[in-house]
Design a protein around this motif. Structure first.
Motif, short mmCIF file in Angstrom:
data_model
loop_
_atom_site.label_atom_id
_atom_site.label_comp_id
_atom_site.label_asym_id
_atom_site.label_seq_id
_atom_site.Cartn_x
_atom_site.Cartn_y
_atom_site.Cartn_z
N LEU A 1 0.63 -1.20 -0.14
CA LEU A 1 -0.03 0.04 0.10
C LEU A 1 0.91 1.44 -0.09
O LEU A 1 0.11 2.16 -0.40
CB LEU A 1 -0.92 0.01 1.33
CG LEU A 1 -1.70 -1.20 1.34
CD1 LEU A 1 -2.92 -0.95 2.66
CD2 LEU A 1 -2.79 -1.27 -0.08
N THR A 2 1.94 1.38 0.25
CA THR A 2 2.67 2.58 0.62
C THR A 2 3.22 3.24 -0.71
O THR A 2 3.34 2.52 -1.93
CB THR A 2 4.25 2.13 1.32
OG1 THR A 2 4.80 3.45 1.81
CG2 THR A 2 5.44 1.39 0.77
N GLY A 3 3.43 4.47 -0.42
CA GLY A 3 3.71 5.41 -1.90
C GLY A 3 5.24 5.98 -1.38
O GLY A 3 5.28 7.09 -1.93
N ASP A 4 5.89 5.30 -0.48
CA ASP A 4 7.12 6.06 -0.06
C ASP A 4 8.12 4.97 -0.31
O ASP A 4 8.22 3.87 -0.08
CB ASP A 4 6.98 6.29 1.34
CG ASP A 4 8.15 7.39 1.88
OD1 ASP A 4 8.11 8.53 1.62
OD2 ASP A 4 9.18 6.74 2.11
N VAL B 1 -1.33 11.40 -6.13
CA VAL B 1 -0.73 11.60 -4.79
C VAL B 1 -0.19 12.94 -4.65
O VAL B 1 -0.43 13.40 -3.54
CB VAL B 1 0.69 10.80 -4.82
CG1 VAL B 1 1.85 10.95 -3.75
CG2 VAL B 1 0.35 9.28 -5.00
N LEU B 2 0.25 13.67 -5.54
CA LEU B 2 0.56 15.20 -5.34
C LEU B 2 -0.36 16.25 -5.42
O LEU B 2 -0.14 17.45 -5.34
CB LEU B 2 1.94 15.54 -6.08
CG LEU B 2 3.05 14.51 -5.97
CD1 LEU B 2 4.12 14.66 -7.12
CD2 LEU B 2 3.65 14.49 -4.58
N ARG B 3 -1.71 15.78 -5.91
CA ARG B 3 -2.67 16.62 -5.92
C ARG B 3 -2.32 17.68 -7.31
O ARG B 3 -2.64 18.88 -7.06
CB ARG B 3 -2.98 17.51 -4.87
CG ARG B 3 -3.30 16.71 -3.58
CD ARG B 3 -4.73 16.72 -3.02
NE ARG B 3 -4.96 15.86 -2.10
CZ ARG B 3 -5.03 16.22 -0.59
NH1 ARG B 3 -4.95 17.44 -0.59
NH2 ARG B 3 -5.23 15.17 0.13
N ILE B 4 -1.82 17.05 -8.26
CA ILE B 4 -1.70 18.09 -9.37
C ILE B 4 -2.57 17.70 -10.52
O ILE B 4 -3.38 16.65 -10.35
CB ILE B 4 -0.20 17.45 -10.34
CG1 ILE B 4 0.93 17.22 -9.15
CG2 ILE B 4 -0.04 18.60 -11.15
CD1 ILE B 4 1.93 16.58 -9.77
N ASN B 5 -3.18 18.65 -10.81
CA ASN B 5 -4.11 18.44 -11.98
C ASN B 5 -4.06 17.49 -13.00
O ASN B 5 -2.63 17.86 -13.57
CB ASN B 5 -4.49 19.74 -12.65
CG ASN B 5 -6.01 20.00 -13.06
OD1 ASN B 5 -6.34 18.96 -13.32
ND2 ASN B 5 -6.33 21.11 -13.22
#
Lengths: 612, 119
Positions: free
Chosen positions: A129-132, A515-519
């Motif tokens: 599950l991790t994104g790191d 993840v980074l909330r970029i459009n």
């Protein structure tokens, strides 16, 4: 309520509680708590799988969101997509099966076993599950530490200690390389977040050499975990000695998680920068996968100890899955996911079959068991045959649908030799299980030891169960049957969703956006063209050939003197020679394995650097 | 001066890794093997240290002398290293426990003399 962290938090919390009070509880209460916990994680993970189908779920621990303007991530996140959550579901499901099986299997077992199994579950879910990037390394190492403890659990013999020792040393050294890779990537990009590292690598101008070395180092630990040739030696030693419920997890999902991590890291971090060139990645990983599939299958066919045989079969199947990854195509990846799910369930069922034999006869040796013909276990034998059928990648199992996709994309990429590898690997591994089952469960075949497998190590197996039980408890055969049936039932409903999930898995811009909330529109477009999008012809002749080759190989090894199997004798002679040669490399010495590890890293590294 | 220092640190990391690996491969005693493993591990410490090092800057301890927000050596890699130390201490402890058990069972800690499965 946020479900995202629960697959890790719940088992960890229960494990901590059991570590404190488990000693004072009745064994059945500890068993029940563990079963309930893993069932809860199954439900949570499956819910997450469905939820994330509408878009990745991102959970920031401590609510440390990325910075508002620059989108720079300062926290650690779980980034959950259907493939990660699906793997977490598979892990929880197999832990549930393992706990159910242990109910009747262990006569005496302390709460420590349950604690370790639950921490193992948490680590597997965490990795899925991790994104790191650094978080991945931590879960990898937790899996190793707990896995080693579980492997040496109930160790009464130096052999089981040897298995645990080889496991620990080889995996730890692999993990060190991964940590170095993580450090290099952090030094270059200033972040540990997978999405951010990938974005920075794609935007910056890093030398091809640096990126290639970072890729090799980061993936090294996961290549060891996934038992890729020549890093696979520890796996067979560990499986042969680990308690049966632990083998279910090792083969069914732990090894596959290594492949998942390689896929995740490649697609999110490296694919966008197109360094190293996709062609190079494909060629090198294709080579790794093919070698692993062939070597694993040869070893597998030459074993007489069922757990070791199954362990080598896992290596061979991991090779096929690695081939699927190397094709760098969403349809092949969907095939890999289907194959992984089907293989995980089938392999778990086969290990339960091995556990039933141990429980009943206290042995796993093909030739010892032949004498105490396990005829009254015929229903279990039928399940074993179905398992072999699934390993061969034949319908209606999920492995079939997986393999069809892999072969289809292979033929599209003009890899005409690829079916030869998959047929060889699947037929030999399935034939090995079929041969063992026919001889032990149905008393078929010649007595005596003229076969290649007769020279394999004869291991006395363990004190985990006393043997000599007169019946098979429902806690054993029900999960076994359920896993086999499940491997067939999941195939059709999963086919569609898995294709979509695989497309998203291979899209770094989508991942970054989530993840980074970029459009999503402004997310960087993929800098290279997707080489192969269309579907190819389906290769219907392949399963047919696998089925014939499986039956042929099993028959030839059961009736070596019969005139009807004369056709196979020259092939058999070559195979036996090769297996005998190969066996010398499986020396059991950890020093040799580490030397092989160094050689493998150097060889793959040179190929990655030279092939562009 | 500074690049030379950083090259030396990278060289030291690679050297430690290789010499430790050689120790693991040639080891004739399990305790020696565990120690060789910690040598391999120390290469990661050196690498992490040099990656977080900023020439001339103080340690990231924001108490009396150093105001929060001022430049310092990167604390993240040090956090990584600490995690690394904890995880590896667990693994080495496990390995040493296994060593004791092997010695008790087999009467020797030479991996070549212990009864092993081959093939």
């Amino acid at each position: 309520m946020q479900l995202a962290p629960l697959p890790v938090v719940v088992p960890l919390a229960v494990a901590a509680a059991l570590a404190i009070i488990g000693k004072h509880l009745h064994r059945r209460i500890v068993d029940s708590i563990s079963i309930a916990t893993s069932a809860a994680v199954v439900i949570i993970s499956i819910t997450l799988t469905f939820q994330s189908a509408n878009g990745a779920i991102v959970y920031w621990f401590g609510n440390w969101q990325p910075l508002a303007k620059s989108h720079f991530p300062i926290g650690i996140c779980f980034a959950i997509d259907p493939i990660g959550a699906g793997l977490s579901s598979l892990a929880a499901l197999l832990v549930l099966a393992a706990f159910t099986f242990s109910w009747s299997y262990f006569e005496s077992v302390g709460a420590l076993y349950h604690v370790l199994m639950l921490v193992f579950l948490a680590a597997m879910c965490g990795l899925a599950l991790t994104g790191d990037l650094f978080n991945m390394f931590v879960w990898l190492e937790v899996m190793t530490a707990v896995g080693v403890a579980l492997c040496g659990y109930k160790s009464e013999q130096s052999q089981s200690l040897q298995g645990a020792l080889n496991f620990a040393v080889v995996n730890t050294i692999g993990a060190f390389l991964s940590l170095m890779g993580v450090a290099l990537l952090y030094g270059a990009t200033g972040s540990l977040n997978l999405a951010e590292v990938g974005r920075t690598l794609a935007a910056g101008h890093f030398s091809q050499g640096f990126v290639t070395v970072a890729l090799l180092l980061v993936t090294a630990g996961f290549l060891v975990k996934s038992a890729t040739f020549p890093f696979h030696f520890w796996l067979a030693d560990a499986h042969a000695v680990a308690p049966t419920p632990v083998c279910i997890l090792f083969s069914g999902v732990m090894v596959e998680l290594g492949l998942y991590a390689i896929g995740r890291i490649y697609w999110v971090v490296f694919a966008q920068s197109a360094q190293p060139a996709p062609q190079t990645i494909r060629d090198v990983f294709l080579l790794m996968g093919s070698l692993t599939a062939v070597v694993g299958a040869l070893y597998c066919f030459g074993q007489r100890h069922l757990k070791r045989l199954l362990a080598f079969s896992t290596i061979s199947h991991v090779g096929i899955m690695l081939i699927a990854f190397s094709l760098l195509n969403p349809r092949a990846l969907a095939g890999m996911a289907l194959y992984l799910a089907g293989h995980g369930l089938i392999k778990a069922a086969l290990f339960i079959g091995a556990g039933i034999l141990l429980h009943r006869f206290g042995s796993l040796d093909e030739y010892d068991l032949q004498r105490s013909i396990a005829k009254r276990l015929a229903p279990i034998g039928v399940l074993m045959v179905l398992g072999a059928w699934g390993l061969a990648g034949l319908p209606p199992f999920a492995t079939f649908f997986g393999e069809m996709r892999i072969d289809e994309i292979g033929s599209q990429q003009h890899l005409t030799w690829l079916p030869a590898i998959t047929i060889f690997a699947e037929a030999l591994t399935a034939a090995a299980v079929l041969r063992f089952t026919a001889r032990v469960f149905f008393g078929v075949g010649r007595q005596g030891k003229s076969m290649v497998s007769a020279g394999a190590p004869h291991l006395h197996t363990d004190a985990e169960t006393s043997g000599q039980h007169s019946r098979v408890p429902a806690f054993m055969w029900v999960p076994m049957a359920a896993l086999i049936i499940g491997a067939a039932l999941i195939a059709v409903p999963l086919r569609g969703p898995v294709e979509t999930a695989a497309k998203h898995f291979e899209s770094a811009p989508l991942y970054d956006a989530a993840v980074l909330r970029i459009n999503a529109q402004t997310a960087a477009p993929r800098p290279y063209d997707r080489p192969f999008e269309a579907h190819g012809e389906s290769e219907w002749w392949i399963p047919l050939l696998v089925a014939l080759a499986t039956l042929g190989a099993a028959a030839a090894s059961l009736f070596p003197k019969s005139p009807r199997t004369a056709f196979a004798r020259p092939i058999g002679a070559v195979l036996s020679k090769t297996v005998l040669e190969l066996r010398r490399f499986q020396s059991g010495r950890v020093g040799d394995y580490v030397a092989w590890f160094a050689f493998g890293i150097a060889a793959y590294g040179s190929l990655l650097l030279l092939l562009h | 001066m500074e690049p030379a220092l950083s090259y030396a640190a990278y060289a030291a990391a690679i050297w430690l890794f290789l010499i430790g690996l050689y120790g693991v491969v040639k080891s004739r005693h399990l305790v020696n093997l565990c120690l060789s493993l910690t040598v391999v591990q120390s290469s990661t410490y050196v690498l992490l240290t040099i990656i977080g090092y900023r020439p001339g800057l103080p340690a990231p301890i924001f108490t009396d002398g150093l105001k929060p927000g001022s430049a310092a050596v990167d604390p993240i890699v040090q956090a990584l290293m600490l995690t690394d130390v904890v995880v590896e201490a667990t693994v080495v402890a496990l390995l040493l426990a296994i060593t004791i058990k092997v010695h008790r069972d087999a009467g020797t800690a030479d991996p070549d003399k212990v009864d092993m499965m081959r093939g």
